[in-house]
Design a protein around this motif. Structure first.
Motif, PDB file in Angstrom:
ATOM      1  N   MET A   1       0.830  -1.189   0.000  1.00  0.00           N
ATOM      2  CA  MET A   1       0.000   0.000   0.000  1.00  0.00           C
ATOM      3  C   MET A   1       0.866   1.242   0.000  1.00  0.00           C
ATOM      4  O   MET A   1       0.615   2.165  -0.751  1.00  0.00           O
ATOM      5  CB  MET A   1      -0.929  -0.045   1.208  1.00  0.00           C
ATOM      6  N   VAL A   5       0.868   4.221  -2.840  1.00  0.00           N
ATOM      7  CA  VAL A   5       0.575   5.614  -2.495  1.00  0.00           C
ATOM      8  C   VAL A   5       1.691   6.514  -3.007  1.00  0.00           C
ATOM      9  O   VAL A   5       1.444   7.550  -3.619  1.00  0.00           O
ATOM     10  CB  VAL A   5       0.382   5.785  -0.968  1.00  0.00           C
ATOM     11  N   ARG A  10       0.086  10.057  -4.618  1.00  0.00           N
ATOM     12  CA  ARG A  10      -0.930  10.463  -3.643  1.00  0.00           C
ATOM     13  C   ARG A  10      -0.297  11.071  -2.403  1.00  0.00           C
ATOM     14  O   ARG A  10      -0.935  11.826  -1.700  1.00  0.00           O
ATOM     15  CB  ARG A  10      -1.798   9.266  -3.256  1.00  0.00           C
ATOM     16  N   TYR A  67      -4.756   7.110   4.015  1.00  0.00           N
ATOM     17  CA  TYR A  67      -4.526   5.807   3.388  1.00  0.00           C
ATOM     18  C   TYR A  67      -4.081   4.822   4.461  1.00  0.00           C
ATOM     19  O   TYR A  67      -3.142   5.086   5.207  1.00  0.00           O
ATOM     20  CB  TYR A  67      -3.457   5.923   2.309  1.00  0.00           C
ATOM     21  N   GLU A 115      -6.601  -2.538   1.737  1.00  0.00           N
ATOM     22  CA  GLU A 115      -6.307  -1.120   1.897  1.00  0.00           C
ATOM     23  C   GLU A 115      -7.626  -0.355   1.964  1.00  0.00           C
ATOM     24  O   GLU A 115      -8.607  -0.733   1.335  1.00  0.00           O
ATOM     25  CB  GLU A 115      -5.446  -0.598   0.748  1.00  0.00           C
ATOM     26  N   ARG A 117      -9.169   3.676   1.869  1.00  0.00           N
ATOM     27  CA  ARG A 117      -8.855   5.057   1.546  1.00  0.00           C
ATOM     28  C   ARG A 117     -10.058   5.912   1.942  1.00  0.00           C
ATOM     29  O   ARG A 117     -11.193   5.599   1.609  1.00  0.00           O
ATOM     30  CB  ARG A 117      -8.587   5.195   0.053  1.00  0.00           C
TER      31      ARG A 117
END
Length: 121
Positions: A1, A5, A10, A67, A115, A117
């Motif tokens: 993850m 990201v 992100r 996240y 994950e 978000r």
């Protein structure tokens, strides 16, 4: 993850916070991403519970996004439904602004997702 990201842009900065557990990072940083829904301290309390129950780890924060990686998704439908309700209470924006999210099956998705978000407007 965390790799995804960073790779997808992100999260562009590294933040270090001296905390005993990652769930406490939003409070330690006085993060204001969820300000219209809860304080950073309240969010950290929720994250500590998810950390304990689902092995959640904070892997990124943005201006209004959070996240999380999930080590142990719920394995029972009842647990997943409770968690889905908690997700709604923490971040209703996800449910109102994501046209692909189906509330009636969201709990089933939580049983397989690794994950999570969240974002707040």
């Amino acid at each position: 993850m965390a790799t995804a990201v960073a790779r997808e842009g992100r999260a562009r900065c590294l933040a270090l916070a001296q905390v005993a557990r990652g769930a406490d990072a939003p409070a330690a940083l006085s993060w204001r991403g969820a300000t219209h829904h809860m304080t950073a301290q309240e969010l950290s309390a929720v994250l500590r519970s998810w950390e304990h129950r689902s092995g959640v780890r904070v892997v990124g924060v943005g201006h209004g996004a959070l996240y999380l990686s999930v080590a142990a998704p719920p394995t029972e439908a009842h647990q997943a439904r409770v968690l889905a309700a908690e997700h709604y209470l923490v971040c209703p924006d996800v449910f109102h602004e994501d046209p692909d999210l189906d509330w009636s099956t969201y709990h089933e998705e939580l049983m397989r997702l690794r994950e999570w978000r969240f974002w707040w407007d």
